[in-house]
Enzyme design. Structure first.
Site, mmCIF file in Angstrom:
data_model
loop_
_atom_site.group_PDB
_atom_site.id
_atom_site.type_symbol
_atom_site.label_atom_id
_atom_site.label_comp_id
_atom_site.label_asym_id
_atom_site.label_seq_id
_atom_site.Cartn_x
_atom_site.Cartn_y
_atom_site.Cartn_z
ATOM 1 N N GLU A 276 0.984 -1.154 -0.127
ATOM 2 C CA GLU A 276 0.069 0.290 -0.028
ATOM 3 C C GLU A 276 0.573 1.276 -0.118
ATOM 4 O O GLU A 276 0.302 2.237 -0.009
ATOM 5 C CB GLU A 276 -0.977 0.036 1.352
ATOM 6 C CG GLU A 276 -2.105 0.490 0.787
ATOM 7 C CD GLU A 276 -3.544 0.465 2.393
ATOM 8 O OE1 GLU A 276 -2.530 0.005 2.694
ATOM 9 O OE2 GLU A 276 -4.565 0.890 1.647
ATOM 10 N N HIS A 297 7.439 -26.537 -1.261
ATOM 11 C CA HIS A 297 7.100 -27.991 -1.699
ATOM 12 C C HIS A 297 6.107 -27.174 -3.282
ATOM 13 O O HIS A 297 4.722 -27.642 -3.610
ATOM 14 C CB HIS A 297 6.471 -28.940 -0.969
ATOM 15 C CG HIS A 297 7.010 -29.122 -0.013
ATOM 16 N ND1 HIS A 297 7.635 -30.634 -0.543
ATOM 17 C CD2 HIS A 297 7.585 -28.922 0.625
ATOM 18 C CE1 HIS A 297 8.895 -31.391 0.387
ATOM 19 N NE2 HIS A 297 8.279 -29.947 1.478
ATOM 20 N N LYS A 411 -12.894 1.500 -4.177
ATOM 21 C CA LYS A 411 -14.373 2.456 -3.677
ATOM 22 C C LYS A 411 -15.390 3.205 -3.925
ATOM 23 O O LYS A 411 -16.529 2.879 -3.785
ATOM 24 C CB LYS A 411 -13.734 3.054 -1.810
ATOM 25 C CG LYS A 411 -12.937 1.994 -1.322
ATOM 26 C CD LYS A 411 -12.598 2.575 0.305
ATOM 27 C CE LYS A 411 -11.282 2.034 0.721
ATOM 28 N NZ LYS A 411 -10.529 3.141 1.404
#
Ligand code: PA5
Length: 426
Positions: A276, A297, A411
């Site tokens: 961010e 793995h 948003k």
């Protein structure tokens, strides 16, 4: 005990002179950051830089936490992003016995998860802490609604006032609500952004509720603050400089690797901090994370042999805090006799060293950050180190590490879709 940073393996993969030049700039940025006061400069959000300024209301926090530990069976931490990550990372990593069950809410919009939170509080003595800097974010706001409704069915107005803690900025709607309803109000300092709030009441109340030693934690933060102040950013400037030199050479992803699964949430915190803060103007290394040995793995293959745009930072823990020795079993031929008498602590360490060497040999610039152990003080050191390093790194990149305009974009569309007043659909 302090942190130890080893950048040698990474430095070898940078252009000559790049790290030194970046280090000079990082130190200059550190001096600039250190000199900023409340009314100075274009960054009004550097209140986190001084741990003592950030850590306000300590007596009230300790008193309230003691009450919660005594009365609550469930404590719901309502917050998202910077408003819950620092506390969650420590609580999950350190795990002290006693106190209420801690439930995380306000960090999703999944109906299933909301239903689970409501189920978790059913019939239980519950306290909630609603953390929201500007109190506009959908996730914490909506969870506060449903939790409030559920609690009001059981508790009187007086009990609600005792059981709901609101953490927000002075002058916000949340503060007004706290006043109107007689709730405890904790300060989300105005000069501190969410992802830099690790030393503020945002994290301190949940930590104290979880029985963590808040004083040792703050002492760790202050110790790193002093160390960096004495050395013009010291290891934080060095880390920022090396990753910038790697960025200049085309490395585009930084993998944070830990061999202690309980550091999973600490890695989440780190990803949020760097992602961010730096992902702006089409720049910034993508922060990624691995928990080994499990991820060896899966992602191990890519790390060893995939596209060479990756750097790797190992969070290495000196004292794992436990010991389990494998006993010989001569009558059972399972092919694992070579492990007889070995401690998992040493086996894990061997796996970590082997991974470091293999990845470095495979062309991954590797940095090692050594932590003495996983405890409150160490988290104080680590959080402060990374917050300063992130701020410096962002400045070297030429972005503002304290805003998050990109997050606002989704948003706007979402609020429009949900019909929030004042937001026009597109
Ligand atoms: O770091 C940040 O600023 C963000 O991650 C915020 O913490 C997050 O969006 C939550 O914001 P608020 O506390 O205003 O609800």
């Amino acid at each position: 005990m302090n942190l130890n940073l080893d950048v040698d393996l990474a430095r070898r993969m940078t252009e000559p002179g790049d790290v030194d030049a970046a280090l000079e700039s990082a130190k200059a940025e550190y001096r600039r950051l250190a000199a900023l006061g409340p009314d100075d400069g274009d960054w009004p959000v550097t209140g986190w830089f001084h741990c003592a300024e950030a850590a306000c209301q300590l007596d009230l926090i300790k008193e309230k936490a003691a009450e919660i530990r005594q009365n609550a069976e469930v404590f719901v931490l309502v917050g998202v992003g910077g408003s819950n990550q620092a506390a969650r990372a420590m609580i999950e990593a350190i795990q002290k016995p006693g106190g209420p069950r801690i439930v995380y809410a306000g960090n999703t919009l999944s109906a299933c998860e909301v239903a689970r939170v409501l189920q978790a509080i059913e019939g239980k003595s519950v306290y909630i802490d609603v953390i929201a800097k500007n109190f506009e974010t959908l996730e914490p706001g909506s969870h506060y609604r449903v939790l409030r409704a559920a609690m009001e069915k059981r508790y009187s107005k007086e009990e609600m006032a005792k059981r709901v803690i609101l953490t927000g900025t002075v002058g916000s709607r949340l503060e007004e609500i706290a006043k109107e309803n007689g709730c405890t109000f904790l300060h989300f300092p105005l000069r501190v952004g969410g992802r830099y709030s690790a030393f503020t009441p945002v994290a301190l109340l949940p930590l104290a509720v979880a029985g963590l030693d808040v004083d040792a934690y703050l002492e760790g933060g202050r110790a790193m603050e002093q160390l960096l102040a004495k050395t013009e950013g010291g290891i934080a400037a060095e880390y920022a400089a090396v990753r910038h030199a790697l960025w200049l050479r085309g490395f585009r992803v930084e993998m944070l690797t830990a061999f202690e699964p309980r550091l999973f949430w600490a890695e989440q915190w780190w990803k949020q901090l760097f992602g961010e803060s730096e992902g702006k103007d089409k720049k910034g290394m993508l922060p990624a994370s691995m928990i080994n040995s499990e991820d060896l793995h899966s992602m191990g293959q890519y790390m060893q042999d995939g596209l060479r745009i990756l750097t790797e930072t190992f969070l290495s823990v000196d004292d794992p805090g436990a010991s389990v020795v494998i006993q010989p079993d001569p009558d059972f031929k399972d092919g694992f006799d070579y492990l007889d008498g070995m401690d998992f602590a040493n086996i894990n360490r061997a796996a970590e060293k082997a991974t470091l060497h293999a990845h470095a040999a495979g062309g991954v610039p590797c940095v090692v950050l050594r932590l003495p152990r996983i405890d409150e003080r160490t988290f104080g050191l680590v959080y402060y180190f990374f917050m300063v390093a992130c701020a410096l790194s962002g400045r070297l990149l030429g972005v503002n590490p304290f805003d998050q305009e990109g997050v606002e974009e989704y948003k706007r569309s979402m609020f429009a879709a949900l019909g929030k007043g004042g937001v026009k659909g597109r």
